[in-house]
Design an enzyme around this catalytic site. Structure first.
Site, PDB file in Angstrom:
ATOM      1  N   LYS A  52       4.970 -41.159   3.072  1.00  0.00           N
ATOM      2  CA  LYS A  52       5.479 -42.045   3.886  1.00  0.00           C
ATOM      3  C   LYS A  52       5.322 -41.600   5.364  1.00  0.00           C
ATOM      4  CE  LYS A  52       8.412 -44.102   0.452  1.00  0.00           C
ATOM      5  NZ  LYS A  52       9.735 -43.823  -0.405  1.00  0.00           N
ATOM      6  N   GLN A  96      15.406 -40.952   0.067  1.00  0.00           N
ATOM      7  CA  GLN A  96      14.589 -40.829  -1.048  1.00  0.00           C
ATOM      8  C   GLN A  96      15.357 -40.913  -2.568  1.00  0.00           C
ATOM      9  OE1 GLN A  96      11.007 -41.375  -1.084  1.00  0.00           O
ATOM     10  NE2 GLN A  96      11.298 -41.692  -3.416  1.00  0.00           N
ATOM     11  N   ASP A 119      14.603 -50.180   3.463  1.00  0.00           N
ATOM     12  CA  ASP A 119      14.503 -50.588   1.939  1.00  0.00           C
ATOM     13  C   ASP A 119      14.833 -51.749   1.501  1.00  0.00           C
ATOM     14  OD1 ASP A 119      12.850 -48.244   0.910  1.00  0.00           O
ATOM     15  OD2 ASP A 119      14.331 -46.866   0.654  1.00  0.00           O
TER      16      ASP A 119
END
Ligand code: NAP
Length: 280
Positions: A52, A96, A119
Site C-alpha cells: 500500500k 491494517q 476503507d
C-alpha cells in the site's frame, strides 16, 4: 473460451489518472496524505502495508506509516488515531486488520471519522451505500464494479449471485450490485442448494476463501465469473476460490488469480484517498 478480465491493466490505467489528480490537488493544497497504522508482526499484514505504501509513492500520495508493537495499549492506538484525525496533512486513515486480540477492533475503527475512512468500513459509509448514496465504498467490491464497467458488463436486470457475506467483501458487493439494478442473491456457509443457485447466476462473484471451490457444474454457460479469493492450492501455489481451468471454458468473462481483482483493491484505496482529500 472466455475473455480474461485483466485487473492489472485496468489498475495501471486508473493509477495513471489518480497520479494526475493527486498532482493537480498538490499544486494548490499540498500533498494528499494517507496514514497507515500497523500493529504487531503479522507477516501477511506487513506485506499488505508495504504494498500500500509503495502504491501511494507511485501515484504521489504521501504515506505516513506507523508500526506499533504487538502489545501496544488500546489507549495508545486511540491517541494516535485522534492525532491523525486532527492532522491536516492526513486525508485518509487506514488501520491494517486483523488487530491483536487484546485490542477492540470495533472501538478503534469507530474512532476514524467517515470523512477519513478510506476503507469504507464505518457504519455511516456502509449505511450510505445501503441507501444508494454517494459515499466511500469498500475497496475490493468497488474494484469489482470498476472491472465490470471496464468490460462493458451492465448488471442491470441480470441475476447476480454473491458467494460469501463478509462485511468487507460479500455484503458491500451485494449492495453495489443491487444499486446497479441487478437481482441479487447472497449465499453463505448455511445456504442450501448452493450449486443450483450459483448455476442460475448471470454474474457470479465468489469471495469465500476456499481454494478452487467453484467448479464448472456451478456455473451457467456464458456467465461472468469474478473470483475474489486469494488462496493456496495443494502445491502451495496462489489460486482463487474458482477452479479456473474448469470454469474458463464455460464463462463468458472471468478474472484470473493473480491479476484479476487483487490489483484493483489497492487501486481503489488510492482512489478513495484522493476522494477523501477532494471532499475536504
Ligand atoms: P471471510 O470473512 O472469511 O468470509 C467468508 C465468507 O464465505 C463467509 O460469509 C462464509 O459464510 C462464506 N463461506 C465460507 N465457506 C463457505 C462454503 N463452503 N460455502 C458457502 N459459503 C462459504 O472472507 P473474506 O474476507 O470475505 O475473503 C474471502 C476471500 O477473498 C479470501 O480468499 C480472501 O483472501 C479474499 N480477499 C481478496 C481480496 C483481494 O484484494 N483480492 C480482498 C479481500 C479478501 P458464513 O458467513 O456463513 O461463515
Amino acid at each position: 473460451m472466455s475473455v480474461l478480465m485483466d485487473g492489472k491493466a485496468l489498475a495501471a490505467k486508473m493509477r495513471e489518472k489518480i497520479r494526475i489528480q493527486a498532482a493537480q490537488y498538490a499544486e494548490t493544497n499540498g500533498a494528499i496524505g494517507l496514514a497507515v497504522v500497523l500493529v504487531g508482526e503479522n507477516p501477511a499484514s506487513q506485506v499488505y502495508v508495504r504494498n500500500k505504501i509503495k502504491a501511494c509513492e507511485e501515484v504521489g500520495i504521501r504515506s505516513y506509516s506507523y508500526h506499533l508493537p504487538a502489545d501496544v495499549s488500546e489507549t495508545a492506538v486511540l491517541a494516535l488515531i485522534d492525532e491523525l484525525v486532527a492532522s491536516e496533512q492526513v486525508h485518509g486513515i487506514l488501520v491494517q486488520l486483523p488487530l491483536p486480540a487484546h485490542l477492540d477492533e470495533r472501538k478503534i475503527l469507530r474512532r476514524i471519522p467517515p470523512q477519513k475512512d478510506v476503507d469504507g468500513f464505518c457504519a455511516e459509509n456502509v449505511g450510505n451505500l445501503a441507501m444508494n448514496r454517494d459515499t466511500i465504498v469498500a475497496c475490493t467490491p468497488f474494484g469489482v464494479m470498476k472491472l465490470l464497467e471496464e468490460y462493458g458488463i451492465d448488471p442491470k436486470g441480470k441475476s447476480a449471485v454473491v458467494l460469501g457475506r463478509s462485511n468487507i467483501v460479500g455484503k458491500p458487493m451485494a449492495m453495489l450490485l443491487l444499486n446497479a439494478d441487478a437481482t441479487v442473491t447472497v449465499c453463505h456457509s448455511k445456504t442450501k442448494n448452493l450449486k443450483e443457485i450459483c448455476a442460475s447466476a448471470d454474474i457470479l462473484v465468489v469471495a469465500i476463501g476456499r481454494a478452487k471451490f467453484v467448479t464448472a457444474d456451478m456455473v451457467k454457460p456464458g456467465a461472468v465469473v469474478i473470483d475474489v479469493g486469494m488462496d493456496r492450492d495443494e502445491n502451495g501455489k496462489l489460486c482463487g476460490d474458482v477452479d479456473f481451468e474448469q470454469v474458463q471454458d464455460k464463462a463468458s468473462f472471468i478474472t484470473p488469480v493473480p491479476g484479476g481483482v487483487g490489483p484493483m483493491t489497492i487501486t481503489m484505496l488510492l482512489y478513495n484517498t484522493v476522494q477523501t482529500a477532494m471532499r475536504g
